[in-house]
Design a protein around this motif. Sequence first.
Motif, PDB file in Angstrom:
ATOM      1  N   ASP A 123      -3.241   0.728   5.305  1.00 46.81           N
ATOM      2  CA  ASP A 123      -1.861   1.167   5.205  1.00 46.81           C
ATOM      3  C   ASP A 123      -1.214   1.287   6.585  1.00 46.81           C
ATOM      4  O   ASP A 123      -1.794   0.885   7.593  1.00 46.81           O
ATOM      5  CB  ASP A 123      -1.755   2.482   4.429  1.00 46.81           C
ATOM      6  N   GLU A 124       0.003   1.848   6.604  1.00 47.77           N
ATOM      7  CA  GLU A 124       0.748   1.938   7.866  1.00 47.77           C
ATOM      8  C   GLU A 124       0.087   2.849   8.889  1.00 47.77           C
ATOM      9  O   GLU A 124       0.414   2.805  10.079  1.00 47.77           O
ATOM     10  CB  GLU A 124       2.185   2.402   7.599  1.00 47.77           C
TER      11      GLU A 124
ATOM     12  N   TYR B   3      -6.872   1.212   2.442  1.00 48.67           N
ATOM     13  CA  TYR B   3      -5.968   1.419   1.320  1.00 48.67           C
ATOM     14  C   TYR B   3      -6.664   1.002   0.030  1.00 48.67           C
ATOM     15  O   TYR B   3      -7.169  -0.114  -0.080  1.00 48.67           O
ATOM     16  CB  TYR B   3      -4.689   0.593   1.507  1.00 48.67           C
TER      17      TYR B   3
END
Length: 265
Positions: A125-126, A131
């Motif tokens: 993810d960011e 994730y």
Amino acid sequence: MNHDTTVTAVIATYNSAPTIIQSVESVLNQTFKQIEIIVVDDGSTDTTRAILEPYIAQKKIVYLWQENKGCGAARNRAVQLAHGEFVAFLDADDYWHPEKIEKQIILLKKYRKYVLCYTDTYLFDEHHTPYVPPHAWCNRPRSGNNSLSLLSQNILTLSSVVMPTAVFRKLHGFVEEHKAMMFADYDLWLRAVFVGPFYAIEEPLVFYRVHPQSSEKIKSNFFEILQLFKREFRQSKTIKEKIYYAVGYSITWIKYTRAGLIARA
């Protein structure tokens, strides 16, 4: 393996200044060295060009800028100029494992019947943490005829794919319609199944950055996938192809209605 074999790495970018260097460096750090890198900047308005300037000056990459036309058009332009026997795609916010290209080229040179090679994918993810999607994001990679698996969802990550440049050109590349931009890769795989089988490496050799997606975006996605199957049905020239795309449309419609979305097509 023939060390004269070359690969063209195609990176389409649009306002990807924060991540583009990691992508480029992952190509430069491949154990397979016969790679040319073509970066097509699809009208970025951020500092992408400035960040890439040292790579351009040292001729580590070929940099092309164009008015914003969409990623499909950007990738097609790069392949038009490609010198590589094979072409590999990399999104500007993803990056590769160092041995990715070498492993894929060995297999594609050994087994000529395969029209592309793709790998499993590591999702993050960011925040750069692993994730785990709330539902089945994709099927496990498997070699052979992927036509049935592709009818229900896109099982290939674009940044994992390597294919002979001649095959890509035979398929006339990605669609360039702006409204089909998000699924230009899915559209290409759905056409490629009629050319030959895919080879799958069941090892995550590409790192894919997952971005938050709103419910409205999901709704739009369903609609555009329906249009994808409808377009391919209209353009197909054989009964086999028409049946295939009609089944894909029906499966997507069922998923569309089960998701509680209002029909728009």
